[in-house]
Write a protein that holds these residues in place. Sequence first.
Motif, PDB file in Angstrom:
ATOM      1  N   ALA A 136       0.866  -1.361  -0.107  1.00 16.46           N
ATOM      2  CA  ALA A 136       0.102  -0.019  -0.138  1.00 16.46           C
ATOM      3  C   ALA A 136       0.808   1.299  -0.226  1.00 16.46           C
ATOM      4  CB  ALA A 136      -1.008   0.070   1.140  1.00 16.46           C
ATOM      5  N   ASP A 137       1.838   1.245   0.782  1.00 17.31           N
ATOM      6  CA  ASP A 137       2.726   2.520   0.939  1.00 17.31           C
ATOM      7  C   ASP A 137       4.202   2.499   0.857  1.00 17.31           C
ATOM      8  OD1 ASP A 137       1.438   2.640   4.108  1.00 17.31           O
ATOM      9  OD2 ASP A 137       3.296   1.624   3.524  1.00 17.31           O
ATOM     10  N   ASN A 138       4.864   1.460   0.434  1.00 15.95           N
ATOM     11  CA  ASN A 138       6.069   1.386   0.362  1.00 15.95           C
ATOM     12  C   ASN A 138       6.791   1.605  -1.148  1.00 15.95           C
ATOM     13  OD1 ASN A 138       9.001   0.182   0.099  1.00 15.95           O
ATOM     14  ND2 ASN A 138       9.059   1.039   2.197  1.00 15.95           N
ATOM     15  N   ARG A 139       7.365   2.456  -1.458  1.00 14.12           N
ATOM     16  CA  ARG A 139       7.655   2.935  -2.977  1.00 14.12           C
ATOM     17  C   ARG A 139       8.425   1.701  -3.494  1.00 14.12           C
ATOM     18  NH1 ARG A 139      12.055   4.621  -5.286  1.00 14.12           N
ATOM     19  NH2 ARG A 139      13.014   5.061  -3.175  1.00 14.12           N
ATOM     20  N   ILE A 140       9.785   1.315  -2.656  1.00 15.11           N
ATOM     21  CA  ILE A 140      10.532   0.246  -3.009  1.00 15.11           C
ATOM     22  C   ILE A 140       9.862  -1.106  -3.466  1.00 15.11           C
ATOM     23  CG2 ILE A 140      12.637  -0.935  -2.658  1.00 15.11           C
ATOM     24  CD1 ILE A 140      13.551   1.297  -1.294  1.00 15.11           C
ATOM     25  N   TYR A 141       9.148  -1.274  -2.246  1.00 13.04           N
ATOM     26  CA  TYR A 141       8.302  -2.588  -2.371  1.00 13.04           C
ATOM     27  C   TYR A 141       7.357  -2.676  -3.674  1.00 13.04           C
ATOM     28  CZ  TYR A 141       5.969  -6.840  -0.636  1.00 13.04           C
ATOM     29  OH  TYR A 141       5.264  -8.063  -0.436  1.00 13.04           O
ATOM     30  N   GLN A 142       6.497  -1.755  -3.947  1.00 14.65           N
ATOM     31  CA  GLN A 142       5.745  -1.485  -5.054  1.00 14.65           C
ATOM     32  C   GLN A 142       6.335  -1.673  -6.363  1.00 14.65           C
ATOM     33  OE1 GLN A 142       4.214   2.470  -4.153  1.00 14.65           O
ATOM     34  NE2 GLN A 142       2.619   1.710  -2.684  1.00 14.65           N
ATOM     35  N   GLU A 143       7.802  -0.918  -6.297  1.00 13.38           N
ATOM     36  CA  GLU A 143       8.372  -1.103  -7.478  1.00 13.38           C
ATOM     37  C   GLU A 143       8.961  -2.684  -7.899  1.00 13.38           C
ATOM     38  OE1 GLU A 143      10.499   3.122  -7.601  1.00 13.38           O
ATOM     39  OE2 GLU A 143      11.905   1.660  -7.852  1.00 13.38           O
ATOM     40  N   VAL A 144       9.352  -3.230  -6.798  1.00 13.27           N
ATOM     41  CA  VAL A 144       9.866  -4.694  -6.860  1.00 13.27           C
ATOM     42  C   VAL A 144       8.495  -5.488  -7.406  1.00 13.27           C
ATOM     43  CG1 VAL A 144      10.630  -6.591  -5.887  1.00 13.27           C
ATOM     44  CG2 VAL A 144      11.561  -4.518  -5.433  1.00 13.27           C
ATOM     45  N   TYR A 145       7.556  -4.984  -6.882  1.00 18.04           N
ATOM     46  CA  TYR A 145       6.082  -5.735  -7.072  1.00 18.04           C
ATOM     47  C   TYR A 145       5.819  -5.501  -8.451  1.00 18.04           C
ATOM     48  CZ  TYR A 145       1.369  -7.672  -6.410  1.00 18.04           C
ATOM     49  OH  TYR A 145       0.313  -8.317  -6.491  1.00 18.04           O
ATOM     50  N   GLU A 146       5.857  -4.311  -8.768  1.00 18.12           N
ATOM     51  CA  GLU A 146       5.570  -4.108 -10.384  1.00 18.12           C
ATOM     52  C   GLU A 146       6.216  -4.677 -11.377  1.00 18.12           C
ATOM     53  OE1 GLU A 146       2.990  -2.212 -11.430  1.00 18.12           O
ATOM     54  OE2 GLU A 146       2.197  -1.876  -9.250  1.00 18.12           O
ATOM     55  N   SER A 147       7.708  -4.894 -10.941  1.00 19.76           N
ATOM     56  CA  SER A 147       8.733  -5.396 -11.983  1.00 19.76           C
ATOM     57  C   SER A 147       8.329  -6.870 -12.091  1.00 19.76           C
ATOM     58  CB  SER A 147       9.957  -5.000 -11.308  1.00 19.76           C
ATOM     59  OG  SER A 147      10.297  -5.827 -10.505  1.00 19.76           O
ATOM     60  N   GLN A 148       7.785  -7.631 -11.030  1.00 21.34           N
ATOM     61  CA  GLN A 148       7.588  -9.024 -11.239  1.00 21.34           C
ATOM     62  C   GLN A 148       6.246  -9.232 -11.575  1.00 21.34           C
ATOM     63  OE1 GLN A 148       9.474 -10.959  -7.944  1.00 21.34           O
ATOM     64  NE2 GLN A 148      11.190  -9.686  -8.008  1.00 21.34           N
ATOM     65  N   VAL A 149       5.342  -8.308 -11.787  1.00 21.63           N
ATOM     66  CA  VAL A 149       3.816  -8.310 -12.073  1.00 21.63           C
ATOM     67  C   VAL A 149       3.040  -9.479 -11.438  1.00 21.63           C
ATOM     68  CG1 VAL A 149       2.380  -8.378 -14.209  1.00 21.63           C
ATOM     69  CG2 VAL A 149       5.059  -8.315 -14.388  1.00 21.63           C
ATOM     70  N   GLY A 150       2.610  -8.871 -10.284  1.00 17.72           N
ATOM     71  CA  GLY A 150       1.827  -9.481  -9.406  1.00 17.72           C
ATOM     72  C   GLY A 150       2.363 -10.782  -8.680  1.00 17.72           C
ATOM     73  N   GLY A 151       3.798 -11.043  -8.838  1.00 23.59           N
ATOM     74  CA  GLY A 151       4.150 -12.010  -7.943  1.00 23.59           C
ATOM     75  C   GLY A 151       4.659 -13.248  -8.660  1.00 23.59           C
ATOM     76  N   ASN A 152       3.987 -13.835  -9.503  1.00 19.20           N
ATOM     77  CA  ASN A 152       4.536 -15.125 -10.398  1.00 19.20           C
ATOM     78  C   ASN A 152       5.324 -14.949 -11.581  1.00 19.20           C
ATOM     79  OD1 ASN A 152       3.406 -16.788  -8.216  1.00 19.20           O
ATOM     80  ND2 ASN A 152       1.688 -16.343  -8.886  1.00 19.20           N
TER      81      ASN A 152
END
Lengths: 636, 634
Positions: free
Chosen positions: B596-612
């Motif tokens: 919800a609110d950490n930029r780095i985490y969001q970026e990593v998440y984004e870069s891996q498209v939802g996880g799998n």
Amino acid sequence: MPGPGGPRPRGMKTTVKNPMQVLGRLLAYVARNYRFHMILVFVLIIAGVLANVQGTMFTRTLIDDYITPLLKTQNPDFGPLARAIMRVVCFYAIGVASTYTYQRIMINVTQGSLRDLRNDLFTHMETLPISYFDTHAHGDVMSVYTNDIDTMRQLISQSIPQLINSAFTIVSVIVSMLILDVPMTFVTLAMVGLMLVVTRKIGGQSGKYFVAQQKDLGRLNGYVEEMMTGEKVVKVFSHEEQAKEEFRALNNQLFDSADKANRFSNILAPVNGQLGNLNYVVCAIVGGIFAIYHISGLTVGALASFLTFNRSLSMPINQISMQLNSIIMAIAGADRVFKLMDEKPEEDEGYVMLVRARRSGDALVECKEHTGLWAWKHVHQADGSVEYKELKGHVVLEHVDFGYVPEKEVLHDISLFAKPGQKIAFVGSTGAGKTTITNLINRFYDIQNGKIRYDGINIRKIKKADLRRSLGMVLQETNLFTGTVRDNIRFGKLDATDEEIEAAAKLANAHGFIMRLPKGYDTVLTGNGSNLSQGQRQLLSIARAAVANPPALILDEATSSIDTRTEMIVQDGMDKLMNGRTTFVIAHRLSTVRNANCIMVLEKGNIIERGTHEELLEMKGRYYQLYTGKQAQAAG
Amino acid sequence: MIPGSKAVDTMEETSLLKTLMAQIKEFRRPTILTPVCMIGEVIFEMLIPLLMASIIDNGIETGNMHHIVTTGLLMLLMAAGSLATGVMGGVFGARASTGFARNLREAMFDNIQTFSFSNIDKFSTPSLITRLTTDITNIQMAFQMTLRMFVRAPMSLITAMVMAFIINARLARIYLAAVGFLAVCLFLIIRKATGYFRKIFPRYDDLNESIEENVRGIRVVKSFVREDYETDKLRKASGNIYKLFTKAERMVILNAPLMQTTVYTCIILISWLGAKMIVAGNLTTGQMMSLLTYCMNILMSLMMLSMVFVMITLSQASAKRICEVLDETSDITNPENPVMEVADGSIEFRNVNFSYKTADSDAPEEARGKPAEKGNARTGGKERVLHVLHQINLTIQSGETIGIIGGTGSGKTSLVNLLSRLYDVDEGAVLVGGRDVRTYDLETIRSKVAVVLQKNVLFSGSVLDNLRWGNENATLEDCRRVCRIACADDFIEAMPEGYNTRIEQGGSNVSGGQKQRLCIARALLKDPKVIIFDDSTSAVDTATDARIRNALIHELPETTKIIIAQRISSIAHADRVIVMEDGHVDAFDTPENLLADNRIYQEVYESQVGGNADFDEMLPEGELHVHARRGGEA
């Protein structure tokens, strides 16, 4: 994989099939460039030996012909003696000069031959097929260059001249002895025979333990290598005491065999020396009887001289027996060197060449300058006519079968095509054959069945170098070379300007970190770029491929070591790099393969699914499972 | 190997000698007896020429057969004595030197076992291997040479000289002059030559390194068609070596003509002057013969002495490198009255600062020795920021599952390495089970805080042997249980001999994913309170990874689980996630909040498209042999 380097003493194989043949081949090799030198050295060695023998003979003349007569005269005239001494001075001078000259020549022969050997070995190694490197431990290949060539230096520079010298000395001493007195010579030779028998006996013992020592040393070093490599794991598991115990056992075993091996080689010299003394005494007694009772006309002076020869006989025999061990080792080393030299190089029956071209109307014309346009130059064997075909990057595989060994097929019936500029991705588990396919396209390995065509030309007809030049490669395992960052990027294109290099680095997003290095592009990299992070090394290898500007690309897990956030940054550069080029991509990251024109899903050497990302998802097959992580059938 | 660069000064030499000599231990007797025997041998050897002279003078010349026989027998007696002492010297010398080498090796190995991670980083693995192998061999040879020759050669020189003076003092003075002359010349030649050699050897290493790069990187060379370019490079390098070597050896071969000229001059002078003296009745023919023999003895021993000096000079570098290891003291040691029990898996970081010791200043020497060491010597400086971790404060409850995420070099590994005291903090404290890790017994803390290292290693031996590193007394059943948790049971049982299948050195016959699962199982056998996975499922496919995580949660509810991962799916189900950035904690929260609110985490998440996002290794089980065969392919 290679051991972390350092010489790895291997179990020494003392059994070379044809030691004499290996030695002969080595001599022939040296003679190839140094025939004249070798003949000269041979002559000089003999001259040196003869001069030395003359010097020794002088002792007899000194006593018999000069001192004894002088003793009898009232007013001794030292003139003749002075002249004799001057003669001897000349002999000695010849001896010294020839010894020095031959040694001086031998330096050039030895070092020159070693240089040639290294160069030839390396040049040959560079022509060997990839399969050679895949099937031989890197440490073993390295050891040929380090240990084996080192033992050969000893052989060429010392052992062989020494051997010639000793053998000739022995012969000339024996001849001189025969001139002095025949029966006495036989007495001496009988004693020499005894010396040889004893040397053989002890030498054999020493050799036996020596082999055992090498074996134990190899085992201990292997253990050290394994433990030191895993030392951190040892710590984490508090396994130190067990490691010490195991090490102690191996260490004691080595001590045992090393002690024995050294013991026997140490006692060889005193035993031989004292046998020499025994020889002397026997000769003195027998000779004394001969001389005193006037049995064979042996004079006192001759006996004195004979006894001197007797002593000078033990020296070369000792030397030969000392050299024997190192000769055996050097022959084993030479054998390994020649084995590497005899490895079959990559075969290249291709004749289609890659040339720079420009358009002239409709036709393509070969040219020297960079035009960005490349053409395949096809010289027809039948009539010598030349045909140019534009390089586009159209790759087709038709029913390809392949196995690293004939018995075991790794790829079955692979058919696929990549149109110019398309991006083809391979996904699948390790061992499915992804890397193998790319190894076939650039002919690191040759296919067994089927055909691979590049712009319609069977790749077997294309010169390997030209085929590879047309395919850029970025591999998962980055290999950088000692040199500056600039040198490493320039590896892709040797005549690249600094601007081109910088542009390539910028394309790969490497420019930023390079500028932060202490000396920017001139920072020297050592040890495979160990001062860079894995990700930075990969960026450099991407830049290296970029500067080569090849029409087609193979990317084998090129971004796997870069974390996903950084990869997003690199991705941009990668996209630019791939733009307009036929690209084969192997990746396990979805982001890398998603926008491919076609994705091949490989399993156990078969293409089981193919299509675009969307098509494959719709299929709800293997790709869908991989992508969603949903496990339909248990796979692993 | 051959000396690095700097001259070793006398002070240092003494301390080197002291450290080395301490390892002679039980081989003191042969160490002393060897030179003693050598002295005996020399004395006998010197007496023999006297007898030889007597045989000629008093026997042959006077026709006294009785004298010849008795003196001959006496001479044989001497020869027997010489033989006995010589053989004994050889036997003792072998024992002393190989025993000394054994002790040195053992002392080094034992000391290395006490090293901390930072000690190991400082030396680097290849350098430690060279020190334990090549360097020891060099020292063993130099030691034996010294024992046998260092006393013998001067002894032989002196005895021969004394004998020569006894026979005829006037003529013997010629020898004195010759020895003086030769000694000076040899000294100059050796000094010059060793100087050259010191210059050559680093170049030599460079040459080998460049060859090694080609062996390793042959795919790159071939795919860029750089065979000719590389060959040219090598030709230049080997041409250079040729030039340097010929220069150095031209110096060395001056020895021989120098020796010969001196010997011959002596012989000529003795012959001329001797003849005159014989005629004048001041010398006998036999005495002259003896003098000529001693001439050889004197000059040979001088030659020998110069060889010993060269040997010692050249082995100095090895001695230094060995002593560096012997003198190194571990910077992590067991505390006094250590705590032997870890209460639970709770963790706390209090104001922790941490940095790696800069390896550059500490170990500048080793990079010179061997080709393979180069560059590796500084692995310790991998993350060469000054503070690798900065002001870390964290509290973790026992039994929690914690994820750690962050870019390369952000300090993830450094953070967890502090937990089992693989490194010690610079400032602040790390607490496990409510106590500072530095108060625990080392073995206790390391067995209760299990780490599955990023760069993990399997050892040659059976699967079972490898697993039992975690617990020596583990039963087969115990091993099976942990393998089930680590999802390793299936493939182990599919292997030809199941749990008894042999693993090759470095685990080269199992795939990356299989290796990682074996390493996890091995760590689980410790029955730890805290288990740390340092990117240790990177080669395991997503599905199996999930199964392992599930099993861990159910089977080890009490154990604190810390997971470092690149892949967001590996940590998405953690209780809380630490986000690392440039050596500090950017955020520590539940995955939901971070998303919800950490930029780095969001970026990593984004870069891996939802996880799998990864297609990882889904190695069909039982494909062991494929990997074993093609080491170089993957």
